[in-house]
Scaffold this motif. Structure first.
Motif, PDB file in Angstrom:
ATOM      1  N   PRO A   1      36.924  34.886  42.443  1.00 42.05           N
ATOM      2  CA  PRO A   1      38.442  34.774  42.019  1.00 42.05           C
ATOM      3  C   PRO A   1      39.235  34.480  43.161  1.00 42.05           C
ATOM      4  O   PRO A   1      39.120  35.002  44.374  1.00 42.05           O
ATOM      5  CB  PRO A   1      38.556  36.267  41.377  1.00 42.05           C
ATOM      6  N   ALA A   2      40.232  33.799  42.808  1.00 37.39           N
ATOM      7  CA  ALA A   2      41.499  33.595  44.195  1.00 37.39           C
ATOM      8  C   ALA A   2      42.443  34.771  44.436  1.00 37.39           C
ATOM      9  O   ALA A   2      42.446  35.803  43.657  1.00 37.39           O
ATOM     10  CB  ALA A   2      42.598  32.464  43.500  1.00 37.39           C
ATOM     11  N   ALA A   3      42.883  34.641  45.583  1.00 37.33           N
ATOM     12  CA  ALA A   3      43.460  35.750  46.328  1.00 37.33           C
ATOM     13  C   ALA A   3      44.729  35.033  46.890  1.00 37.33           C
ATOM     14  O   ALA A   3      45.044  33.859  46.628  1.00 37.33           O
ATOM     15  CB  ALA A   3      42.687  36.351  47.346  1.00 37.33           C
TER      16      ALA A   3
ATOM     17  N   ALA B   1      42.564  38.769  39.573  1.00 43.44           N
ATOM     18  CA  ALA B   1      42.925  37.495  39.443  1.00 43.44           C
ATOM     19  C   ALA B   1      43.521  36.883  38.132  1.00 43.44           C
ATOM     20  O   ALA B   1      44.388  36.064  38.009  1.00 43.44           O
ATOM     21  CB  ALA B   1      41.352  36.645  39.565  1.00 43.44           C
ATOM     22  N   LEU B   2      43.018  37.711  37.108  1.00 44.46           N
ATOM     23  CA  LEU B   2      43.474  37.433  35.934  1.00 44.46           C
ATOM     24  C   LEU B   2      45.119  37.818  35.754  1.00 44.46           C
ATOM     25  O   LEU B   2      46.058  37.166  35.186  1.00 44.46           O
ATOM     26  CB  LEU B   2      42.804  38.100  34.638  1.00 44.46           C
TER      27      LEU B   2
ATOM     28  N   ILE C   1      46.770  46.473  33.293  1.00 44.49           N
ATOM     29  CA  ILE C   1      46.573  45.940  31.984  1.00 44.49           C
ATOM     30  C   ILE C   1      45.342  44.960  31.894  1.00 44.49           C
ATOM     31  O   ILE C   1      44.455  45.081  31.044  1.00 44.49           O
ATOM     32  CB  ILE C   1      47.796  44.844  31.554  1.00 44.49           C
ATOM     33  N   THR C   2      45.063  44.289  32.783  1.00 44.61           N
ATOM     34  CA  THR C   2      43.754  43.411  32.812  1.00 44.61           C
ATOM     35  C   THR C   2      42.465  44.230  32.837  1.00 44.61           C
ATOM     36  O   THR C   2      41.529  43.758  32.486  1.00 44.61           O
ATOM     37  CB  THR C   2      43.847  42.520  34.044  1.00 44.61           C
ATOM     38  N   ARG C   3      42.416  45.267  33.747  1.00 43.34           N
ATOM     39  CA  ARG C   3      41.490  46.233  33.694  1.00 43.34           C
ATOM     40  C   ARG C   3      41.110  46.815  32.206  1.00 43.34           C
ATOM     41  O   ARG C   3      39.987  46.758  31.940  1.00 43.34           O
ATOM     42  CB  ARG C   3      41.439  47.236  34.661  1.00 43.34           C
ATOM     43  N   CYS C   4      42.174  47.326  31.727  1.00 36.49           N
ATOM     44  CA  CYS C   4      42.077  47.705  30.293  1.00 36.49           C
ATOM     45  C   CYS C   4      41.516  46.615  29.424  1.00 36.49           C
ATOM     46  O   CYS C   4      40.649  47.072  28.685  1.00 36.49           O
ATOM     47  CB  CYS C   4      43.323  48.362  29.957  1.00 36.49           C
ATOM     48  N   PHE C   5      41.904  45.447  29.517  1.00 38.86           N
ATOM     49  CA  PHE C   5      41.503  44.326  28.673  1.00 38.86           C
ATOM     50  C   PHE C   5      40.177  44.062  28.921  1.00 38.86           C
ATOM     51  O   PHE C   5      39.510  43.871  27.989  1.00 38.86           O
ATOM     52  CB  PHE C   5      42.459  43.006  29.124  1.00 38.86           C
TER      53      PHE C   5
ATOM     54  N   GLY D   1      36.922  44.740  40.928  1.00 37.49           N
ATOM     55  CA  GLY D   1      38.500  44.724  40.768  1.00 37.49           C
ATOM     56  C   GLY D   1      38.895  43.244  41.006  1.00 37.49           C
ATOM     57  O   GLY D   1      40.113  43.052  40.761  1.00 37.49           O
ATOM     58  N   LYS D   2      38.044  42.497  41.546  1.00 40.40           N
ATOM     59  CA  LYS D   2      38.539  40.979  41.774  1.00 40.40           C
ATOM     60  C   LYS D   2      38.904  40.139  40.641  1.00 40.40           C
ATOM     61  O   LYS D   2      40.008  39.492  40.624  1.00 40.40           O
ATOM     62  CB  LYS D   2      37.452  40.025  42.699  1.00 40.40           C
ATOM     63  N   GLN D   3      38.129  40.114  39.735  1.00 43.92           N
ATOM     64  CA  GLN D   3      38.461  39.622  38.422  1.00 43.92           C
ATOM     65  C   GLN D   3      39.500  40.142  37.796  1.00 43.92           C
ATOM     66  O   GLN D   3      40.606  39.201  37.225  1.00 43.92           O
ATOM     67  CB  GLN D   3      37.268  39.336  37.542  1.00 43.92           C
TER      68      GLN D   3
END
Length: 407
Positions: free
Chosen positions: A401-403, A63-64, A31-35, A58-60
């Motif tokens: 971005p946090a992990a 994280a989202l 979903i977030t990649r699509c966003f 792909g980190k952001q």
């Protein structure tokens, strides 16, 4: 924050959002990649505010996805994620995210939910998420409004980007260079808390968009300059080089002017405690902790301090002299020491940090501050938890971005 959410969202909406948690767990990153893809296609100007390297890696999106999931899990009590909200809000303020941009995010987040989930995302589901997003966005907007005011209204404060002159550029190691910065207008500038960072905006020749990066302030808060110590991120394993770090290292020289936002960040040293303090850094993760070390030596000279630093070898070990100061119990670990390192005896342990060694050099009842690469952070966190150190004693922050630390 929880009061505002309860007043805004009815039980039906809350129940509907919570019912989507399994879907977010299984499809969140899709979903977030699509966003991000759809938002950047519709609003390419937003690429000026986002780290595109993190996007491609792909980190952001990950994280989202974690943040959206956490909001859904705690939708009835957002106070439970107050530390996360404040940490994200600090980054938003540093990047100059404004209230008028939240509706754009909401529109494309809902669109991505619909696109990925298809018929499962019914009108009722989308309406519930629209209401939930509105309530969550209002929380961020209010928190960020206070942060903007604090940054602007403090002595020497400002809003937006301000020009700073590079008054000195100094190579600290084979990979890390420090930049000493003073306001180009020679007026007062804001103080910072040890551990905070600034955002640098870079207009790099040949790039379609500006690039922004956040760098910890590595210097002594008492000085008449800001200092950032930047690692040169070269291309590795077919990856791309760090655009801004390479620009700073190769193009920016003493006398040049760069643009910064005011200091931000929640990962700061707490001088109110009298417990022993242990700083643990890996690689360039030393930057906020060296600043904290300066702070504790000034504010609490009698406090027991241990500093542990891990690096590959002496050639990449920056700011070493600032770690070895009177009253600080310093320990250095090199994973790949050179023959020169061995001859000089400038490290204590060869290999990697582990719990058995940590128990020998640190006190369990201390407050622990740690920062470094994700794998290093995970090792430190899991080692300390296995030792029985409480969450209240742990203070840490990721670069980027946090992990997950406990997975």
């Amino acid at each position: 924050m929880s009061t505002q959410t309860k007043e805004t969202l009815n039980k039906q909406t809350v129940d509907m959002v919570k019912a989507t948690i399994p879907l977010l767990q299984s499809h969140g990153e899709t979903i977030t990649r699509c966003f991000y893809k759809n938002m950047f296609e519709s609003h390419p100007e937003l690429k000026n505010m986002f780290n595109q390297t993190n996007q491609r890696a792909g980190k952001q999106p990950k994280a989202l996805a974690n943040a959206v999931l956490a909001a859904a899990v705690h939708i009835e009590n957002l106070e439970a994620i107050t530390p996360v909200v404040r940490q994200i809000a600090q980054k938003h303020r540093s990047l100059q995210v404004k209230p008028e941009q939240y509706p754009i995010v909401g529109q494309h987040l809902l669109g991505a939910i619909k696109e990925v989930l298809g018929d499962v995302a019914t009108e009722d589901v989308l309406q519930a998420w629209a209401e939930a997003y509105g309530a969550i966005a209002n929380v961020f907007i209010e928190v960020e409004r206070e942060m903007y005011s604090e940054a602007r209204d403090q002595l020497g404060g400002w809003e937006g980007y301000r020009k700073f002159k590079v008054v000195r550029k100094e190579e600290e190691s084979r990979e890390i260079t420090s930049f000493y910065l003073q306001p180009a207008d020679e007026e007062a500038f804001a103080a910072f808390k040890p551990g905070q960072y600034i955002t640098v905006r870079a207009d790099i020749p040949g790039e379609a968009y500006t690039h922004v990066r956040q760098y910890s302030l590595s210097g002594n808060p008492d000085k008449d300059y800001y200092r950032i110590s930047v690692k040169r991120e070269e291309a590795k394993d077919k990856g791309e080089a760090g655009k801004v770090s390479m620009w700073l290292h190769t193009a920016v020289q003493a006398g040049d002017v760069i643009e910064l936002t005011a200091p931000a960040g929640e990962f700061v040293f707490n001088p109110s405690s009298s417990q022993p303090v242990v700083f643990i850094s890996g690689g360039v993760g030393l930057t906020p902790l060296v600043s904290m070390l300066h702070g504790v030596r000034k504010l609490q000279p009698e406090r027991k301090v241990t500093y542990i630093h891990a690096a590959r070898n002496g050639s990449v070990h920056a700011l070493k002299e600032e770690m070895y100061v009177p009253g600080v119990n310093t320990h250095v670990i090199y994973s790949e020491p050179s023959e020169k390192d061995r001859e000089l005896g400038n490290f204590e342990k060869e290999g990697y940090l582990d719990l058995s060694w940590l128990k020998q050099v640190a006190q369990k009842d201390a407050e622990f501050y740690f920062c470094g690469p994700a794998g290093f952070m995970k090792t430190v966190y899991q080692s300390l938890k296995a030792w029985g150190v409480s969450d209240e004693q742990l203070h840490y922050e990721f670069f980027g971005p946090a992990a997950q630390l406990d997975g």
